[in-house]
Design an enzyme around this catalytic site. Structure first.
Site, mmCIF file in Angstrom:
data_model
loop_
_atom_site.group_PDB
_atom_site.id
_atom_site.type_symbol
_atom_site.label_atom_id
_atom_site.label_comp_id
_atom_site.label_asym_id
_atom_site.label_seq_id
_atom_site.Cartn_x
_atom_site.Cartn_y
_atom_site.Cartn_z
ATOM 1 N N LEU A 1 -36.923 15.219 -22.174
ATOM 2 C CA LEU A 1 -37.045 15.380 -23.742
ATOM 3 C C LEU A 1 -38.499 16.015 -23.280
ATOM 4 C CD1 LEU A 1 -37.255 11.365 -25.315
ATOM 5 C CD2 LEU A 1 -35.707 13.778 -25.600
ATOM 6 N N HIS A 2 -38.143 17.400 -23.306
ATOM 7 C CA HIS A 2 -39.278 18.538 -23.315
ATOM 8 C C HIS A 2 -39.478 19.074 -24.712
ATOM 9 C CE1 HIS A 2 -36.037 21.251 -24.446
ATOM 10 N NE2 HIS A 2 -35.300 20.813 -22.768
ATOM 11 N N ALA A 3 -40.509 20.318 -25.140
ATOM 12 C CA ALA A 3 -40.175 20.160 -26.596
ATOM 13 C C ALA A 3 -38.922 20.142 -27.164
ATOM 14 C CB ALA A 3 -41.331 21.874 -26.679
#
Length: 88
Positions: free
Chosen positions: A14-16
């Protein structure tokens, strides 16, 4: 309150970008939505909160949904995770 477990299948976790997609999906509801990873929790309407969980691909999360439309929201979010954040 509805709680369910999901496994993050998004490459890179769950990156940007996926965090923003999750925030946008959750903004459509008035329900309180929380992600939990171990002893850490984050409001799903906070990109920064989600990113501070440090979620990587393969991690298991507990999603908690509470509110008037909790069944609809929980179902939508569960499907969103299962589809690796692809839109319907």
């Amino acid at each position: 309150m509805i709680q369910f477990e999901v496994t993050v299948t998004v490459e890179g976790g769950l990156h940007a970008r996926p965090a923003a997609l999750l925030v946008n999906r959750s903004a459509q509801s008035q329900a309180k939505i929380t992600l939990s990873k171990g002893d850490k929790q984050a409001d799903v309407r906070s990109i920064l909160g989600i990113m501070t969980l440090g979620v990587t691909q393969g991690d298991k999360l507990i999603v908690s949904v509470e509110g008037e439309d909790e069944e609809k929201v929980a179902s939508s979010l569960q499907q969103f995770f299962e589809q690796s954040f692809e839109s319907e």
